[in-house]
Scaffold this motif. Structure first.
Motif, PDB file in Angstrom:
ATOM      1  N   ILE A  47     -17.620   8.652   0.399  1.00 41.95           N
ATOM      2  CA  ILE A  47     -17.594  10.057   0.840  1.00 41.95           C
ATOM      3  C   ILE A  47     -19.009  10.549   1.120  1.00 41.95           C
ATOM      4  O   ILE A  47     -19.264  11.220   2.120  1.00 41.95           O
ATOM      5  N   ILE A  48     -19.944  10.217   0.233  1.00 43.62           N
ATOM      6  CA  ILE A  48     -21.331  10.661   0.402  1.00 43.62           C
ATOM      7  C   ILE A  48     -21.942  10.079   1.678  1.00 43.62           C
ATOM      8  O   ILE A  48     -22.581  10.791   2.455  1.00 43.62           O
ATOM      9  N   LEU A  49     -21.739   8.783   1.903  1.00 46.51           N
ATOM     10  CA  LEU A  49     -22.329   8.114   3.062  1.00 46.51           C
ATOM     11  C   LEU A  49     -21.537   8.352   4.347  1.00 46.51           C
ATOM     12  O   LEU A  49     -22.074   8.185   5.442  1.00 46.51           O
ATOM     13  N   GLY A  50     -20.260   8.712   4.206  1.00 45.13           N
ATOM     14  CA  GLY A  50     -19.420   8.921   5.384  1.00 45.13           C
ATOM     15  C   GLY A  50     -19.032   7.636   6.080  1.00 45.13           C
ATOM     16  O   GLY A  50     -18.637   7.636   7.257  1.00 45.13           O
ATOM     17  N   THR A  51     -19.120   6.503   5.370  1.00 45.51           N
ATOM     18  CA  THR A  51     -18.775   5.208   5.947  1.00 45.51           C
ATOM     19  C   THR A  51     -18.484   4.214   4.833  1.00 45.51           C
ATOM     20  O   THR A  51     -18.919   4.394   3.695  1.00 45.51           O
ATOM     21  N   ALA A  52     -17.739   3.159   5.187  1.00 46.38           N
ATOM     22  CA  ALA A  52     -17.491   2.056   4.253  1.00 46.38           C
ATOM     23  C   ALA A  52     -18.324   0.840   4.631  1.00 46.38           C
ATOM     24  O   ALA A  52     -18.170  -0.235   4.045  1.00 46.38           O
ATOM     25  N   ASN A  53     -19.219   1.017   5.581  1.00 43.39           N
ATOM     26  CA  ASN A  53     -20.035  -0.089   6.091  1.00 43.39           C
ATOM     27  C   ASN A  53     -21.294  -0.268   5.235  1.00 43.39           C
ATOM     28  O   ASN A  53     -22.405   0.041   5.654  1.00 43.39           O
ATOM     29  N   PHE A  54     -21.094  -0.738   4.016  1.00 39.18           N
ATOM     30  CA  PHE A  54     -22.218  -1.040   3.133  1.00 39.18           C
ATOM     31  C   PHE A  54     -21.781  -2.106   2.130  1.00 39.18           C
ATOM     32  O   PHE A  54     -20.592  -2.398   1.990  1.00 39.18           O
ATOM     33  N   THR A  55     -22.749  -2.701   1.464  1.00 41.26           N
ATOM     34  CA  THR A  55     -22.479  -3.732   0.455  1.00 41.26           C
ATOM     35  C   THR A  55     -22.863  -3.196  -0.915  1.00 41.26           C
ATOM     36  O   THR A  55     -23.949  -2.643  -1.081  1.00 41.26           O
ATOM     37  N   ALA A  56     -21.976  -3.354  -1.889  1.00 48.46           N
ATOM     38  CA  ALA A  56     -22.222  -2.867  -3.251  1.00 48.46           C
ATOM     39  C   ALA A  56     -22.417  -4.046  -4.196  1.00 48.46           C
ATOM     40  O   ALA A  56     -21.635  -4.999  -4.185  1.00 48.46           O
ATOM     41  N   LEU A  57     -23.466  -3.974  -5.008  1.00 48.56           N
ATOM     42  CA  LEU A  57     -23.802  -5.044  -5.948  1.00 48.56           C
ATOM     43  C   LEU A  57     -23.568  -4.565  -7.374  1.00 48.56           C
ATOM     44  O   LEU A  57     -23.953  -3.447  -7.719  1.00 48.56           O
ATOM     45  N   TYR A  58     -22.956  -5.424  -8.202  1.00 48.49           N
ATOM     46  CA  TYR A  58     -22.626  -5.046  -9.578  1.00 48.49           C
ATOM     47  C   TYR A  58     -22.953  -6.183 -10.538  1.00 48.49           C
ATOM     48  O   TYR A  58     -22.914  -7.353 -10.154  1.00 48.49           O
ATOM     49  N   ASP A  59     -23.212  -5.834 -11.818  1.00 46.94           N
ATOM     50  CA  ASP A  59     -23.382  -6.886 -12.817  1.00 46.94           C
ATOM     51  C   ASP A  59     -22.016  -7.279 -13.375  1.00 46.94           C
ATOM     52  O   ASP A  59     -20.983  -6.696 -13.017  1.00 46.94           O
ATOM     53  N   LYS A  60     -22.003  -8.259 -14.257  1.00 48.40           N
ATOM     54  CA  LYS A  60     -20.739  -8.857 -14.710  1.00 48.40           C
ATOM     55  C   LYS A  60     -19.879  -7.904 -15.541  1.00 48.40           C
ATOM     56  O   LYS A  60     -18.675  -8.156 -15.722  1.00 48.40           O
ATOM     57  N   GLY A  61     -20.452  -6.811 -16.035  1.00 44.02           N
ATOM     58  CA  GLY A  61     -19.666  -5.854 -16.803  1.00 44.02           C
ATOM     59  C   GLY A  61     -18.586  -5.168 -15.983  1.00 44.02           C
ATOM     60  O   GLY A  61     -17.645  -4.593 -16.527  1.00 44.02           O
ATOM     61  N   TYR A  62     -18.725  -5.224 -14.650  1.00 44.27           N
ATOM     62  CA  TYR A  62     -17.771  -4.583 -13.744  1.00 44.27           C
ATOM     63  C   TYR A  62     -16.711  -5.557 -13.227  1.00 44.27           C
ATOM     64  O   TYR A  62     -15.888  -5.189 -12.393  1.00 44.27           O
ATOM     65  N   HIS A  63     -16.749  -6.799 -13.704  1.00 43.31           N
ATOM     66  CA  HIS A  63     -15.847  -7.827 -13.170  1.00 43.31           C
ATOM     67  C   HIS A  63     -14.437  -7.661 -13.734  1.00 43.31           C
ATOM     68  O   HIS A  63     -14.064  -8.257 -14.745  1.00 43.31           O
ATOM     69  N   THR A  64     -13.651  -6.818 -13.069  1.00 45.06           N
ATOM     70  CA  THR A  64     -12.250  -6.564 -13.438  1.00 45.06           C
ATOM     71  C   THR A  64     -11.396  -6.752 -12.187  1.00 45.06           C
ATOM     72  O   THR A  64     -11.672  -6.153 -11.149  1.00 45.06           O
ATOM     73  N   GLY A  65     -10.374  -7.593 -12.282  1.00 46.88           N
ATOM     74  CA  GLY A  65      -9.574  -7.960 -11.113  1.00 46.88           C
ATOM     75  C   GLY A  65      -9.014  -6.792 -10.336  1.00 46.88           C
ATOM     76  O   GLY A  65      -9.116  -6.733  -9.102  1.00 46.88           O
ATOM     77  N   SER A  66      -8.413  -5.821 -11.031  1.00 49.12           N
ATOM     78  CA  SER A  66      -7.796  -4.678 -10.346  1.00 49.12           C
ATOM     79  C   SER A  66      -8.838  -3.841  -9.623  1.00 49.12           C
ATOM     80  O   SER A  66      -8.590  -3.322  -8.522  1.00 49.12           O
ATOM     81  N   GLU A  67     -10.038  -3.705 -10.213  1.00 51.62           N
ATOM     82  CA  GLU A  67     -11.111  -2.924  -9.587  1.00 51.62           C
ATOM     83  C   GLU A  67     -11.660  -3.644  -8.358  1.00 51.62           C
ATOM     84  O   GLU A  67     -11.957  -3.020  -7.338  1.00 51.62           O
TER      85      GLU A  67
END
Length: 282
Positions: A47-67
């Motif tokens: 919503i902030i960027l107004g686009t989905a054209n970006f790459t998001a990087l996360y550490d292993k604490g966010y590794h959840t299948g449903s997410e």
């Protein structure tokens, strides 16, 4: 919960930081850990960027299948660090990662080239209090396999459990393998603001203790201060000062216009005294 069985009495701050200038563009103070935070923060970022054209990087604490599924189905490319899998086989060469999945036939092939099949049913599983569906894969070849003792300690033979989110988890792994250099940038991006705010400025804790809203305001002021300092380094200081002055003047002009409209409306709708005449019946 932070890691293993370590618990801290604290708020958890989710932060979105841009890679080019290390500027925080969004934050959220929560009472939850990272396992369910990925997709929610991605929606806010889109919503902030107004686009989905970006790459998001996360550490292993966010590794959840449903997410991971929610992120990928929204069209956003993600790279979430893959947690180390504990050895579940007596010999690590027979861990699940060495079993090859055949998507067309929905089967697994073990290191001994035996085919594990499924009955097609989904079974309910749970992890960290959350439920998900999974298929079971087995083979009768285990009973006569010379490597059985290396593969499993179960009398019934080896069982492979495939989560309903396995396809998306695999896609995330492929994203990381295809862009290893991109993923390595994660720490230098997101740790930059925290290194400055906590180590250099000494903000190891929030000043306001009473309630999450007040704590969120505290954190917000920290990021505002950080962003202003960063912009002074990125943009010419005089140019930034000029912009902020113009912004302040614009704000006061708008505020003055709103006040003038309110005063005008008050004069236009002046209150008249109310009176009634009562008649007696004839």
């Amino acid at each position: 919960m932070t890691r293993n069985n370590i618990t801290e009495v604290a708020y958890n701050v989710q932060t979105v930081v841009d890679a080019k200038h290390c500027l925080p563009i969004d934050y959220k103070v929560t009472n939850e850990n990272d396992t369910r935070a990925l997709s929610g923060m991605l929606r806010r970022t889109r919503i902030i960027l107004g686009t989905a054209n970006f790459t998001a990087l996360y550490d292993k604490g966010y590794h959840t299948g449903s997410e991971i599924k929610r992120a990928l189905t929204s069209g956003i490319e993600i790279m979430v660090a893959i947690p180390a899998i504990a050895s579940i086989a007596p010999d690590e060469n027979y861990n699940m990662s060495h079993f090859k999945y055949d998507e067309i036939n929905d089967t697994y092939t073990c290191p001994q080239n035996h085919i594990l099949i499924t009955n097609g049913n989904y079974y309910q599983k749970s992890k960290n209090g959350y439920f998900y569906a999974a298929k079971h894969y087995k083979t009768n070849a285990c009973h006569g396999c010379p490597a059985k003792a290396l593969c499993t300690i179960s009398i019934k033979g080896r069982l492979i459990v495939r989560s309903e989110y396995a396809t998306y988890v695999e896609q995330n792994r492929l994203n990381i393998e295809a862009n290893p250099a991109t993923y390595k940038k994660r720490q230098s991006i997101v740790e930059h603001p925290y290194g400055t705010i906590k180590r250099q400025w000494g903000f190891y804790y929030v000043i306001t203790k009473k309630g999450i809203k007040r704590a969120s305001a505290d954190v917000g002021f920290m990021f505002i201060a950080y962003n202003l300092r960063r912009m002074m380094n990125i943009i010419d200081k005089n140019l930034l000062t000029k912009f902020l002055r113009e912004l302040a003047f614009s704000f006061f002009e708008i505020l003055s216009s709103v006040n003038a409209i309110i005063l005008k409306m008050r004069h236009s709708f002046s209150i008249q005294p109310f009176s009634q005449t009562f008649y007696k019946p004839a």
